[in-house]
Design a protein around this motif. Structure first.
Motif, PDB file in Angstrom:
ATOM      1  N   ILE A 209     -28.801  25.389 -43.408  1.00 29.94           N
ATOM      2  CA  ILE A 209     -29.023  24.471 -42.294  1.00 29.94           C
ATOM      3  C   ILE A 209     -28.002  23.991 -41.365  1.00 29.94           C
ATOM      4  CG2 ILE A 209     -30.960  23.467 -43.515  1.00 29.94           C
ATOM      5  CD1 ILE A 209     -29.242  21.093 -44.341  1.00 29.94           C
ATOM      6  N   VAL A 210     -28.063  23.659 -40.082  1.00 27.73           N
ATOM      7  CA  VAL A 210     -26.958  23.237 -39.300  1.00 27.73           C
ATOM      8  C   VAL A 210     -27.160  21.674 -38.734  1.00 27.73           C
ATOM      9  CG1 VAL A 210     -25.653  23.668 -37.546  1.00 27.73           C
ATOM     10  CG2 VAL A 210     -26.732  25.657 -38.469  1.00 27.73           C
ATOM     11  N   THR A 211     -26.395  20.942 -38.930  1.00 26.90           N
ATOM     12  CA  THR A 211     -26.654  19.449 -38.669  1.00 26.90           C
ATOM     13  C   THR A 211     -25.298  18.926 -37.756  1.00 26.90           C
ATOM     14  OG1 THR A 211     -25.082  18.646 -40.478  1.00 26.90           O
ATOM     15  CG2 THR A 211     -27.205  19.141 -41.142  1.00 26.90           C
ATOM     16  N   ASP A 212     -25.749  17.661 -36.919  1.00 23.80           N
ATOM     17  CA  ASP A 212     -24.731  17.057 -36.253  1.00 23.80           C
ATOM     18  C   ASP A 212     -25.114  15.773 -36.378  1.00 23.80           C
ATOM     19  OD1 ASP A 212     -27.058  16.269 -34.882  1.00 23.80           O
ATOM     20  OD2 ASP A 212     -26.516  17.808 -33.326  1.00 23.80           O
ATOM     21  N   ALA A 213     -24.347  14.639 -35.515  1.00 19.68           N
ATOM     22  CA  ALA A 213     -24.570  13.402 -35.643  1.00 19.68           C
ATOM     23  C   ALA A 213     -25.937  12.928 -35.547  1.00 19.68           C
ATOM     24  CB  ALA A 213     -23.703  12.827 -34.502  1.00 19.68           C
ATOM     25  N   GLN A 214     -26.750  13.615 -34.792  1.00 15.66           N
ATOM     26  CA  GLN A 214     -28.091  13.067 -35.048  1.00 15.66           C
ATOM     27  C   GLN A 214     -28.933  13.443 -36.130  1.00 15.66           C
ATOM     28  OE1 GLN A 214     -30.110  14.387 -31.205  1.00 15.66           O
ATOM     29  NE2 GLN A 214     -28.123  14.753 -30.332  1.00 15.66           N
ATOM     30  N   SER A 215     -28.566  14.188 -37.200  1.00  9.36           N
ATOM     31  CA  SER A 215     -29.242  14.748 -38.079  1.00  9.36           C
ATOM     32  C   SER A 215     -29.310  13.715 -39.292  1.00  9.36           C
ATOM     33  CB  SER A 215     -28.703  15.981 -38.892  1.00  9.36           C
ATOM     34  OG  SER A 215     -28.593  17.194 -37.629  1.00  9.36           O
ATOM     35  N   ASP A 216     -30.410  13.533 -39.963  1.00  6.05           N
ATOM     36  CA  ASP A 216     -30.490  12.573 -41.064  1.00  6.05           C
ATOM     37  C   ASP A 216     -29.988  13.417 -42.325  1.00  6.05           C
ATOM     38  OD1 ASP A 216     -30.961  10.934 -42.886  1.00  6.05           O
ATOM     39  OD2 ASP A 216     -33.031  10.338 -42.136  1.00  6.05           O
ATOM     40  N   ILE A 217     -28.822  13.367 -42.595  1.00  5.90           N
ATOM     41  CA  ILE A 217     -28.275  14.049 -43.702  1.00  5.90           C
ATOM     42  C   ILE A 217     -28.462  13.341 -45.019  1.00  5.90           C
ATOM     43  CG2 ILE A 217     -25.998  15.112 -44.701  1.00  5.90           C
ATOM     44  CD1 ILE A 217     -25.015  15.371 -41.982  1.00  5.90           C
ATOM     45  N   GLU A 218     -28.733  12.191 -44.948  1.00 12.20           N
ATOM     46  CA  GLU A 218     -28.837  11.488 -46.341  1.00 12.20           C
ATOM     47  C   GLU A 218     -30.445  11.763 -46.907  1.00 12.20           C
ATOM     48  OE1 GLU A 218     -28.305   7.149 -46.002  1.00 12.20           O
ATOM     49  OE2 GLU A 218     -26.068   7.426 -45.353  1.00 12.20           O
ATOM     50  N   ARG A 219     -31.321  11.741 -46.034  1.00 14.64           N
ATOM     51  CA  ARG A 219     -32.611  12.033 -46.174  1.00 14.64           C
ATOM     52  C   ARG A 219     -32.766  13.429 -46.934  1.00 14.64           C
ATOM     53  NH1 ARG A 219     -38.418  12.872 -42.839  1.00 14.64           N
ATOM     54  NH2 ARG A 219     -39.448  13.676 -44.795  1.00 14.64           N
ATOM     55  N   MET A 220     -31.864  14.546 -46.034  1.00 18.11           N
ATOM     56  CA  MET A 220     -31.868  15.957 -46.601  1.00 18.11           C
ATOM     57  C   MET A 220     -31.513  15.882 -48.142  1.00 18.11           C
ATOM     58  SD  MET A 220     -29.514  18.447 -47.277  1.00 18.11           S
ATOM     59  CE  MET A 220     -28.163  18.229 -46.645  1.00 18.11           C
ATOM     60  N   TYR A 221     -30.474  15.112 -48.300  1.00 14.05           N
ATOM     61  CA  TYR A 221     -30.408  15.204 -49.885  1.00 14.05           C
ATOM     62  C   TYR A 221     -31.128  14.667 -50.775  1.00 14.05           C
ATOM     63  CZ  TYR A 221     -25.202  16.857 -49.370  1.00 14.05           C
ATOM     64  OH  TYR A 221     -23.940  17.814 -49.187  1.00 14.05           O
ATOM     65  N   ARG A 222     -31.731  13.466 -50.437  1.00 14.87           N
ATOM     66  CA  ARG A 222     -32.832  12.998 -51.168  1.00 14.87           C
ATOM     67  C   ARG A 222     -33.783  13.947 -51.323  1.00 14.87           C
ATOM     68  NH1 ARG A 222     -32.169   8.617 -47.639  1.00 14.87           N
ATOM     69  NH2 ARG A 222     -34.246   8.857 -46.844  1.00 14.87           N
ATOM     70  N   GLU A 223     -34.160  14.952 -50.288  1.00 11.84           N
ATOM     71  CA  GLU A 223     -35.334  15.494 -50.454  1.00 11.84           C
ATOM     72  C   GLU A 223     -34.972  16.807 -51.335  1.00 11.84           C
ATOM     73  OE1 GLU A 223     -38.441  15.138 -49.205  1.00 11.84           O
ATOM     74  OE2 GLU A 223     -38.338  13.747 -47.870  1.00 11.84           O
ATOM     75  N   PHE A 224     -33.961  17.330 -51.393  1.00 13.22           N
ATOM     76  CA  PHE A 224     -33.562  18.675 -51.776  1.00 13.22           C
ATOM     77  C   PHE A 224     -32.536  18.685 -53.243  1.00 13.22           C
ATOM     78  CE2 PHE A 224     -34.189  19.921 -46.944  1.00 13.22           C
ATOM     79  CZ  PHE A 224     -35.366  20.075 -47.313  1.00 13.22           C
ATOM     80  N   GLU A 225     -31.883  17.649 -53.374  1.00 11.29           N
ATOM     81  CA  GLU A 225     -30.961  17.512 -54.329  1.00 11.29           C
ATOM     82  C   GLU A 225     -31.405  17.897 -55.576  1.00 11.29           C
ATOM     83  OE1 GLU A 225     -28.174  14.469 -53.983  1.00 11.29           O
ATOM     84  OE2 GLU A 225     -29.732  12.883 -54.435  1.00 11.29           O
ATOM     85  N   GLN A 226     -32.535  17.299 -55.960  1.00 11.33           N
ATOM     86  CA  GLN A 226     -33.112  17.288 -57.450  1.00 11.33           C
ATOM     87  C   GLN A 226     -33.520  18.893 -57.634  1.00 11.33           C
ATOM     88  OE1 GLN A 226     -33.185  14.880 -59.396  1.00 11.33           O
ATOM     89  NE2 GLN A 226     -31.939  13.928 -57.920  1.00 11.33           N
ATOM     90  N   GLU A 227     -33.875  19.816 -56.618  1.00  8.92           N
ATOM     91  CA  GLU A 227     -34.251  21.302 -57.042  1.00  8.92           C
ATOM     92  C   GLU A 227     -33.255  22.317 -56.427  1.00  8.92           C
ATOM     93  OE1 GLU A 227     -38.166  21.931 -54.893  1.00  8.92           O
ATOM     94  OE2 GLU A 227     -37.416  20.025 -53.814  1.00  8.92           O
ATOM     95  N   PHE A 228     -32.512  21.829 -55.756  1.00 10.23           N
ATOM     96  CA  PHE A 228     -31.517  22.995 -54.912  1.00 10.23           C
ATOM     97  C   PHE A 228     -30.025  22.724 -55.215  1.00 10.23           C
ATOM     98  CE2 PHE A 228     -35.373  23.054 -52.387  1.00 10.23           C
ATOM     99  CZ  PHE A 228     -35.727  24.228 -52.489  1.00 10.23           C
ATOM    100  N   ASP A 229     -29.263  23.589 -54.970  1.00  7.49           N
ATOM    101  CA  ASP A 229     -27.968  23.313 -55.078  1.00  7.49           C
ATOM    102  C   ASP A 229     -27.523  23.358 -53.539  1.00  7.49           C
ATOM    103  OD1 ASP A 229     -27.322  23.181 -57.759  1.00  7.49           O
ATOM    104  OD2 ASP A 229     -27.270  25.496 -58.139  1.00  7.49           O
ATOM    105  N   ILE A 230     -26.840  22.332 -53.095  1.00  7.00           N
ATOM    106  CA  ILE A 230     -26.359  22.171 -51.747  1.00  7.00           C
ATOM    107  C   ILE A 230     -24.888  22.433 -51.512  1.00  7.00           C
ATOM    108  CG2 ILE A 230     -26.536  20.662 -49.582  1.00  7.00           C
ATOM    109  CD1 ILE A 230     -29.063  19.115 -50.880  1.00  7.00           C
ATOM    110  N   MET A 231     -24.623  23.474 -50.787  1.00  4.68           N
ATOM    111  CA  MET A 231     -23.411  23.969 -50.495  1.00  4.68           C
ATOM    112  C   MET A 231     -22.900  23.429 -49.328  1.00  4.68           C
ATOM    113  SD  MET A 231     -23.114  27.703 -52.609  1.00  4.68           S
ATOM    114  CE  MET A 231     -24.822  28.177 -51.815  1.00  4.68           C
ATOM    115  N   ASP A 232     -21.786  22.749 -49.231  1.00  7.12           N
ATOM    116  CA  ASP A 232     -21.466  22.287 -47.972  1.00  7.12           C
ATOM    117  C   ASP A 232     -20.270  23.359 -47.387  1.00  7.12           C
ATOM    118  OD1 ASP A 232     -20.261  20.874 -45.443  1.00  7.12           O
ATOM    119  OD2 ASP A 232     -19.693  19.207 -46.436  1.00  7.12           O
ATOM    120  N   ARG A 233     -20.761  23.994 -46.441  1.00  3.41           N
ATOM    121  CA  ARG A 233     -19.939  25.092 -45.874  1.00  3.41           C
ATOM    122  C   ARG A 233     -18.901  24.743 -44.670  1.00  3.41           C
ATOM    123  NH1 ARG A 233     -21.599  30.387 -46.821  1.00  3.41           N
ATOM    124  NH2 ARG A 233     -19.506  30.764 -46.012  1.00  3.41           N
TER     125      ARG A 233
END
Length: 332
Positions: free
Chosen positions: A164-188
């Motif tokens: 995924i690609v994000t910017d200042a308009q992206s809801d990154i907090e929700r993204m983590y809430r939605e996915f962190e329980q079942e995925f590993d999220i690597m900040d590139r």
């Protein structure tokens, strides 16, 4: 019995396993080629009887056809979600179908750009993304006929991981809430994230391959340059970072070689005695008993190591020649 002798044979050998990232490690980001020096070194290490593996964040569909034709011992793809050897799929983990349908909806609501990466295809939104990185990647794959027939919104698509690609308009907090329980999220970094199912990584891919070939951690040499190589560096005994690499690898790096363009892979392999028959680096070759399975290395039965190496050369290294030119895919 004679049958047992055909399936199990103990012999003192010195097989090593080499694991290579693609982008920025084997493949130059500048020239878009694998240096001839690296191809020559791969051929030489196969002649010594060593095993070579691609270990990449790219899924199978994203690998350039030229790379698939090279005689690697195996391909570890999609950050540990897929393992292929001699045309046989030994392991494959996908995201559940229902979740594959939900993820694009969530990402759109979070105003996040997406690249959904499957074994058979890559999927983009049917809408043009505001993210330049997403559209550049779409154009790259479209040029080789990938990502055209179906989109992220197509019902029934299955994929293994996603970027995924994000910017200042992206809801990154929700993204983590939605996915962190079942995925590993690597900040590139730079707003880019690589997301894979829990328990899948380049490190688990190395562990799986070592077990399949009955090798130990001390037999593993890993080559990488980016943050998604971190798990691979944590599980390899010998860790080689390219001259240009992410500093996150530094605490786990045993040896820093030159850049890709300055023959970094070949220099590192020579340093460890992996590509020179006459040179053995200190502690690089360990003495052990090797139990041959029907699955792997059957050609070692009843043969001396010299004869085995000759067969390895014939089976693995005969195609490691000529410059391989490919486009560079920035994320993986």
């Amino acid at each position: 019995s004679e049958r047992e002798q055909e399936t199990v044979h103990e012999e003192e050998i010195f097989v090593k396993a080499l694991f290579f990232d693609i982008d920025g490690t084997l493949l130059s980001e500048i020239t878009k080629e694998i240096p001839q020096s690296a191809l020559d070194a791969l051929k030489k290490t196969a002649e010594k009887g060593n095993l070579t593996f691609i270990n990449t964040g790219r899924t199978w569909s994203e690998l350039p056809e030229e790379l698939k034709k090279l005689p690697f011992s195996g391909f570890l793809c999609g950050c540990g979600t897929y393992l292929r050897r001699d045309g046989e799929i030994l392991m494959h983990q996908t995201i559940p179908k229902k979740r594959c349908e939900e993820i694009p909806v969530i990402l759109k609501e979070c105003r996040i750009g997406m690249i959904l990466e499957g074994t058979d295809n890559v999927y983009f939104s049917s809408e043009v993304s505001r993210f330049r990185e997403v559209e550049q990647t779409r154009a790259y794959f479209a040029a080789v006929g990938i990502g055209l027939a179906e989109t992220a919104e197509t019902k029934g698509i299955i994929y293994d991981k996603f970027c995924i690609v994000t910017d200042a308009q992206s809801d990154i907090e929700r993204m983590y809430r939605e996915f962190e329980q079942e995925f590993d999220i690597m900040d590139r970094r730079g707003g880019v994230y690589e997301i894979v199912p829990h328990g899948c990584s380049k490190g688990t891919a190395v562990d799986y391959a070592l077990k399949q070939f009955q090798l130990e951690k001390e037999d593993a040499y890993v080559f990488g340059d980016s943050s998604n190589d971190l798990t691979m560096f944590r599980c390899g005994a010998h860790t080689i970072a390219l001259g240009k690499h992410d500093e996150i690898l530094d605490p786990y790096t045993e040896y820093v070689t030159d850049t890709v363009e300055r023959d970094g892979v070949a220099k590192a392999m020579e340093h460890y005695g992996l590509s020179d028959r006459k040179k053995e680096s200190e502690g690089a070759h360990l003495k052990r008993n090797f139990q041959v399975r029907p699955f792997g290395c059957n050609f070692l039965k009843k043969e001396t190591r010299k004869a085995a190496s000759e067969k390895v050369c014939a089976l693995q290294s005969k195609k490691f020649h000529g410059n391989i030119k490919m486009s560079f895919y920035v994320y993986l």
